[in-house]
Design a protein around this motif. Structure first.
Motif, PDB file in Angstrom:
ATOM      1  N   GLY A 199      19.518  35.507 -77.003  1.00  0.00           N
ATOM      2  CA  GLY A 199      19.399  34.095 -76.669  1.00  0.00           C
ATOM      3  C   GLY A 199      20.269  33.638 -75.523  1.00  0.00           C
ATOM      4  O   GLY A 199      20.183  32.487 -75.104  1.00  0.00           O
ATOM      5  N   ILE A 200      21.116  34.527 -74.996  1.00  0.00           N
ATOM      6  CA  ILE A 200      22.006  34.136 -73.898  1.00  0.00           C
ATOM      7  C   ILE A 200      21.752  35.027 -72.692  1.00  0.00           C
ATOM      8  O   ILE A 200      21.856  36.244 -72.775  1.00  0.00           O
ATOM      9  CB  ILE A 200      23.499  34.162 -74.319  1.00  0.00           C
ATOM     10  CG1 ILE A 200      24.426  33.725 -73.198  1.00  0.00           C
ATOM     11  CG2 ILE A 200      23.927  35.505 -74.835  1.00  0.00           C
ATOM     12  CD1 ILE A 200      24.490  32.246 -73.002  1.00  0.00           C
ATOM     13  N   ILE A 201      21.355  34.381 -71.596  1.00  0.00           N
ATOM     14  CA  ILE A 201      21.079  35.090 -70.352  1.00  0.00           C
ATOM     15  C   ILE A 201      21.718  34.293 -69.224  1.00  0.00           C
ATOM     16  O   ILE A 201      21.426  33.104 -69.082  1.00  0.00           O
ATOM     17  CB  ILE A 201      19.560  35.197 -70.085  1.00  0.00           C
ATOM     18  CG1 ILE A 201      18.863  35.883 -71.251  1.00  0.00           C
ATOM     19  CG2 ILE A 201      19.294  35.932 -68.780  1.00  0.00           C
ATOM     20  CD1 ILE A 201      17.352  35.759 -71.210  1.00  0.00           C
ATOM     21  N   PRO A 202      22.613  34.901 -68.434  1.00  0.00           N
ATOM     22  CA  PRO A 202      23.191  34.173 -67.303  1.00  0.00           C
ATOM     23  C   PRO A 202      22.101  33.672 -66.360  1.00  0.00           C
ATOM     24  O   PRO A 202      21.075  34.334 -66.175  1.00  0.00           O
ATOM     25  CB  PRO A 202      24.069  35.217 -66.609  1.00  0.00           C
ATOM     26  CG  PRO A 202      24.353  36.231 -67.661  1.00  0.00           C
ATOM     27  CD  PRO A 202      23.134  36.254 -68.544  1.00  0.00           C
ATOM     28  N   PHE A 203      22.319  32.504 -65.769  1.00  0.00           N
ATOM     29  CA  PHE A 203      21.310  31.893 -64.903  1.00  0.00           C
ATOM     30  C   PHE A 203      20.881  32.825 -63.787  1.00  0.00           C
ATOM     31  O   PHE A 203      19.705  32.935 -63.491  1.00  0.00           O
ATOM     32  CB  PHE A 203      21.833  30.578 -64.321  1.00  0.00           C
ATOM     33  CG  PHE A 203      20.817  29.882 -63.456  1.00  0.00           C
ATOM     34  CD1 PHE A 203      19.731  29.239 -64.028  1.00  0.00           C
ATOM     35  CD2 PHE A 203      20.941  29.881 -62.084  1.00  0.00           C
ATOM     36  CE1 PHE A 203      18.782  28.614 -63.238  1.00  0.00           C
ATOM     37  CE2 PHE A 203      19.998  29.250 -61.288  1.00  0.00           C
ATOM     38  CZ  PHE A 203      18.916  28.615 -61.871  1.00  0.00           C
ATOM     39  N   HIS A 204      21.837  33.532 -63.162  1.00  0.00           N
ATOM     40  CA  HIS A 204      21.478  34.420 -62.057  1.00  0.00           C
ATOM     41  C   HIS A 204      20.551  35.540 -62.506  1.00  0.00           C
ATOM     42  O   HIS A 204      19.706  35.986 -61.755  1.00  0.00           O
ATOM     43  CB  HIS A 204      22.716  34.980 -61.353  1.00  0.00           C
ATOM     44  CG  HIS A 204      23.518  35.925 -62.173  1.00  0.00           C
ATOM     45  ND1 HIS A 204      24.477  35.505 -63.064  1.00  0.00           N
ATOM     46  CD2 HIS A 204      23.506  37.281 -62.253  1.00  0.00           C
ATOM     47  CE1 HIS A 204      25.018  36.557 -63.647  1.00  0.00           C
ATOM     48  NE2 HIS A 204      24.455  37.649 -63.184  1.00  0.00           N
ATOM     49  N   GLU A 205      20.682  35.990 -63.767  1.00  0.00           N
ATOM     50  CA  GLU A 205      19.761  37.006 -64.279  1.00  0.00           C
ATOM     51  C   GLU A 205      18.408  36.403 -64.607  1.00  0.00           C
ATOM     52  O   GLU A 205      17.374  37.021 -64.398  1.00  0.00           O
ATOM     53  CB  GLU A 205      20.331  37.667 -65.533  1.00  0.00           C
ATOM     54  CG  GLU A 205      21.354  38.719 -65.258  1.00  0.00           C
ATOM     55  CD  GLU A 205      21.813  39.389 -66.544  1.00  0.00           C
ATOM     56  OE1 GLU A 205      21.022  39.468 -67.514  1.00  0.00           O
ATOM     57  OE2 GLU A 205      22.967  39.833 -66.562  1.00  0.00           O
ATOM     58  N   ALA A 206      18.417  35.208 -65.147  1.00  0.00           N
ATOM     59  CA  ALA A 206      17.167  34.556 -65.521  1.00  0.00           C
ATOM     60  C   ALA A 206      16.314  34.255 -64.294  1.00  0.00           C
ATOM     61  O   ALA A 206      15.094  34.196 -64.382  1.00  0.00           O
ATOM     62  CB  ALA A 206      17.436  33.275 -66.307  1.00  0.00           C
ATOM     63  N   SER A 207      16.974  34.048 -63.155  1.00  0.00           N
ATOM     64  CA  SER A 207      16.217  33.736 -61.951  1.00  0.00           C
ATOM     65  C   SER A 207      15.705  34.987 -61.246  1.00  0.00           C
ATOM     66  O   SER A 207      14.938  34.900 -60.311  1.00  0.00           O
ATOM     67  CB  SER A 207      17.058  32.897 -60.991  1.00  0.00           C
ATOM     68  OG  SER A 207      18.155  33.635 -60.519  1.00  0.00           O
ATOM     69  N   ARG A 208      16.123  36.160 -61.680  1.00  0.00           N
ATOM     70  CA  ARG A 208      15.609  37.416 -61.129  1.00  0.00           C
ATOM     71  C   ARG A 208      14.279  37.753 -61.800  1.00  0.00           C
ATOM     72  O   ARG A 208      13.993  37.326 -62.898  1.00  0.00           O
ATOM     73  CB  ARG A 208      16.598  38.548 -61.375  1.00  0.00           C
ATOM     74  CG  ARG A 208      17.872  38.363 -60.604  1.00  0.00           C
ATOM     75  CD  ARG A 208      18.365  39.703 -60.107  1.00  0.00           C
ATOM     76  NE  ARG A 208      19.627  39.563 -59.429  1.00  0.00           N
ATOM     77  CZ  ARG A 208      19.741  39.286 -58.147  1.00  0.00           C
ATOM     78  NH1 ARG A 208      18.693  39.083 -57.416  1.00  0.00           N
ATOM     79  NH2 ARG A 208      20.924  39.185 -57.586  1.00  0.00           N
ATOM     80  N   GLU A 209      13.496  38.551 -61.114  1.00  0.00           N
ATOM     81  CA  GLU A 209      12.207  38.995 -61.629  1.00  0.00           C
ATOM     82  C   GLU A 209      11.312  37.817 -61.959  1.00  0.00           C
ATOM     83  O   GLU A 209      10.533  37.850 -62.892  1.00  0.00           O
ATOM     84  CB  GLU A 209      12.399  39.904 -62.852  1.00  0.00           C
ATOM     85  CG  GLU A 209      13.374  41.006 -62.582  1.00  0.00           C
ATOM     86  CD  GLU A 209      12.871  42.359 -62.989  1.00  0.00           C
ATOM     87  OE1 GLU A 209      11.749  42.462 -63.490  1.00  0.00           O
ATOM     88  OE2 GLU A 209      13.617  43.312 -62.776  1.00  0.00           O
ATOM     89  N   ARG A 210      11.445  36.782 -61.190  1.00  0.00           N
ATOM     90  CA  ARG A 210      10.658  35.584 -61.409  1.00  0.00           C
ATOM     91  C   ARG A 210      10.054  35.130 -60.093  1.00  0.00           C
ATOM     92  O   ARG A 210      10.418  35.579 -59.027  1.00  0.00           O
ATOM     93  CB  ARG A 210      11.534  34.457 -61.951  1.00  0.00           C
ATOM     94  CG  ARG A 210      12.155  34.747 -63.284  1.00  0.00           C
ATOM     95  CD  ARG A 210      12.572  33.451 -63.927  1.00  0.00           C
ATOM     96  NE  ARG A 210      13.186  33.663 -65.210  1.00  0.00           N
ATOM     97  CZ  ARG A 210      12.530  33.721 -66.356  1.00  0.00           C
ATOM     98  NH1 ARG A 210      11.242  33.596 -66.382  1.00  0.00           N
ATOM     99  NH2 ARG A 210      13.177  33.889 -67.486  1.00  0.00           N
ATOM    100  N   ILE A 211       9.169  34.198 -60.231  1.00  0.00           N
ATOM    101  CA  ILE A 211       8.629  33.515 -59.071  1.00  0.00           C
ATOM    102  C   ILE A 211       9.198  32.111 -59.110  1.00  0.00           C
ATOM    103  O   ILE A 211       9.095  31.414 -60.116  1.00  0.00           O
ATOM    104  CB  ILE A 211       7.090  33.510 -59.117  1.00  0.00           C
ATOM    105  CG1 ILE A 211       6.574  34.950 -59.010  1.00  0.00           C
ATOM    106  CG2 ILE A 211       6.532  32.631 -58.000  1.00  0.00           C
ATOM    107  CD1 ILE A 211       5.094  35.097 -59.208  1.00  0.00           C
TER     108      ILE A 211
END
Length: 147
Positions: free
Chosen positions: A57-69
């Motif tokens: 349930g915890i993902i740093p913002f910089h990781e969450a924005s990777r592999e995304r559009i």
């Protein structure tokens, strides 16, 4: 009927300590600084049960924005070459531009919307936005949305 998951962007300083320590333990594991969950939780000072409770349930913002559009909007001065500098900056950070939309300039400013695939980028999204705003002729850059 299944419950829909809702996500929030939350400042670190209001999160409980155990959630932050879980993120730190995950980071230790990802960087290879520790070999096991047991080592990671001992180093940050939480139990394994706490780690397993919060780890997904915890993902740093910089990781969450990777592999995304992501879609970003920029306010650009109506001057020759500014859009080219923006596109080059995104490409220099390995961003893959999928779409470009630009309004007609009004009062010397144009709004440009870029859709970018971020999975290969060498910087996180906040730093990319910072770099874009630092370019001469770019007045504003902000995240509009992400998939």
């Amino acid at each position: 009927m299944s419950k829909q998951t809702t996500y929030y962007l939350v400042q670190e300083d209001i999160l409980p300590d155990v959630v932050i320590k879980t993120a730190l333990a995950k980071e230790l594991l990802n960087r290879g600084e520790v070999a096991t969950v047991k080592e990671a939780v001992e180093r940050v000072g939480i139990s394994r049960s706490v780690f397993y409770k919060y780890k997904d349930g915890i993902i740093p913002f910089h990781e969450a924005s990777r592999e995304r559009i992501v879609t970003i909007a920029l306010d650009l001065k109506h001057e020759s070459g500014i859009l080219s500098k923006v596109l080059s900056a995104v490409a220099n950070h390995q961003g893959n531009i999928l779409t470009i939309n630009q309004t007609l300039p009004l009062q010397g400013m144009a709004i440009v919307t870029l859709t970018i695939e971020t999975k290969s980028m060498d910087v996180d999204l906040p730093l990319l936005l910072e770099n874009l705003v630092s370019l001469q002729g770019v007045k504003k850059a902000h995240l509009v949305g992400q998939n």
